[in-house]
Design an enzyme around this catalytic site. Sequence first.
Site, short mmCIF file in Angstrom:
data_model
loop_
_atom_site.label_atom_id
_atom_site.label_comp_id
_atom_site.label_asym_id
_atom_site.label_seq_id
_atom_site.Cartn_x
_atom_site.Cartn_y
_atom_site.Cartn_z
N HIS A 90 -6.66 -1.28 -19.32
CA HIS A 90 -5.29 -0.86 -19.64
C HIS A 90 -5.20 -0.60 -21.15
O HIS A 90 -5.62 -1.45 -21.94
CB HIS A 90 -4.28 -1.93 -19.23
CG HIS A 90 -2.87 -1.49 -19.50
ND1 HIS A 90 -2.24 -0.53 -18.73
CD2 HIS A 90 -2.01 -1.81 -20.50
CE1 HIS A 90 -1.04 -0.30 -19.24
NE2 HIS A 90 -0.88 -1.06 -20.31
N ILE A 97 -1.46 2.57 -8.04
CA ILE A 97 -1.42 1.11 -7.88
C ILE A 97 -1.93 0.77 -6.48
O ILE A 97 -1.51 1.38 -5.48
CB ILE A 97 0.00 0.57 -8.13
CG1 ILE A 97 0.34 0.76 -9.62
CG2 ILE A 97 0.10 -0.90 -7.74
CD1 ILE A 97 1.73 0.34 -10.03
N LEU A 98 -2.87 -0.16 -6.42
CA LEU A 98 -3.48 -0.51 -5.13
C LEU A 98 -2.67 -1.59 -4.43
O LEU A 98 -2.16 -2.52 -5.05
CB LEU A 98 -4.92 -0.98 -5.34
CG LEU A 98 -5.89 0.11 -5.83
CD1 LEU A 98 -7.23 -0.51 -6.18
CD2 LEU A 98 -6.05 1.20 -4.78
N ASN A 134 -9.81 -3.63 -14.28
CA ASN A 134 -9.06 -2.46 -14.77
C ASN A 134 -9.10 -2.42 -16.30
O ASN A 134 -9.20 -3.46 -16.95
CB ASN A 134 -7.59 -2.58 -14.32
CG ASN A 134 -6.74 -1.41 -14.77
OD1 ASN A 134 -7.14 -0.24 -14.66
ND2 ASN A 134 -5.56 -1.69 -15.30
N THR A 167 -13.47 9.57 -19.34
CA THR A 167 -14.26 9.15 -20.50
C THR A 167 -14.71 7.70 -20.38
O THR A 167 -15.77 7.34 -20.87
CB THR A 167 -13.49 9.35 -21.83
OG1 THR A 167 -12.34 8.50 -21.85
CG2 THR A 167 -13.09 10.80 -22.04
N ASN A 168 -13.92 6.88 -19.71
CA ASN A 168 -14.36 5.49 -19.49
C ASN A 168 -15.51 5.45 -18.49
O ASN A 168 -16.43 4.64 -18.64
CB ASN A 168 -13.19 4.62 -19.03
CG ASN A 168 -12.35 4.16 -20.20
OD1 ASN A 168 -12.78 3.32 -21.00
ND2 ASN A 168 -11.16 4.72 -20.34
#
Length: 209
Positions: free
Chosen positions: A111, A94-95, A109, A14-15
């Site tokens: 959050h 997590i990168l 990002n 949705t983002n």
Amino acid sequence: MEKNIIVLVSGGGTNLQALIDAEKNGEIIGGKITCVISSNPNAYALERAKNNGISTRVIPRREYADSKSYSMAVLDALDEEKADLIVLAGFMTILDECITSKYAYKIINVHPALIPSFCGEGFYGLKVHEKALEYGVKVSGATIHFVNEKADAGAIILQGVVDVKKDDTPEVLQKRIMENVEWKLLPKAVSLFCQDRIEIVGGKAYVTE
Ligand code: GAR
């Protein structure tokens, strides 16, 4: 030159949809979504990209032994796509530092909480809202921030708040935060970045006029 925006997703997207809609409405100034990369082959976000003519790549997380080897594969894709900005839009992996150091202050990002509350490893998706309700906080919200080598610890760009109500479930709170904060502030931060309007001073991010 227009910046290449690469969006990383894992789920419903949705983002990503909010970003696509903002771009269509001319609200992303100086940038264009050129590729969507998913860690999950079944992510509905991939359909959203395809429906809008955006190229997609799938790099399944489960095919890689650890975060480092996974991140190396993602890094190759980002380099090939000539990424100017990387947006983590519901990206649940997590990168590793091999990406965060090469693309320092170029990864954004979203959050779903007010960092530094309810964040870090293990806080993702609905779990964040479960923890916020369990704690009994009276406001929550979302944070748009740069990504560095520590989970949810990079410079904050924008934050927005919503009230928490007595009968909220994690799902209800999540929806309120998405609708009122995430879907508005993520496209806004992306547009600010693409206009070079985010300044870093002493490791903190500031929006310039
Ligand atoms: C969003 O609420 C996003 O903030 C959150 O997951 C949801 C993804 O929804 N991200 C995290 O928890 C990252 N730590 P979407 O796929 O519909 O955009």
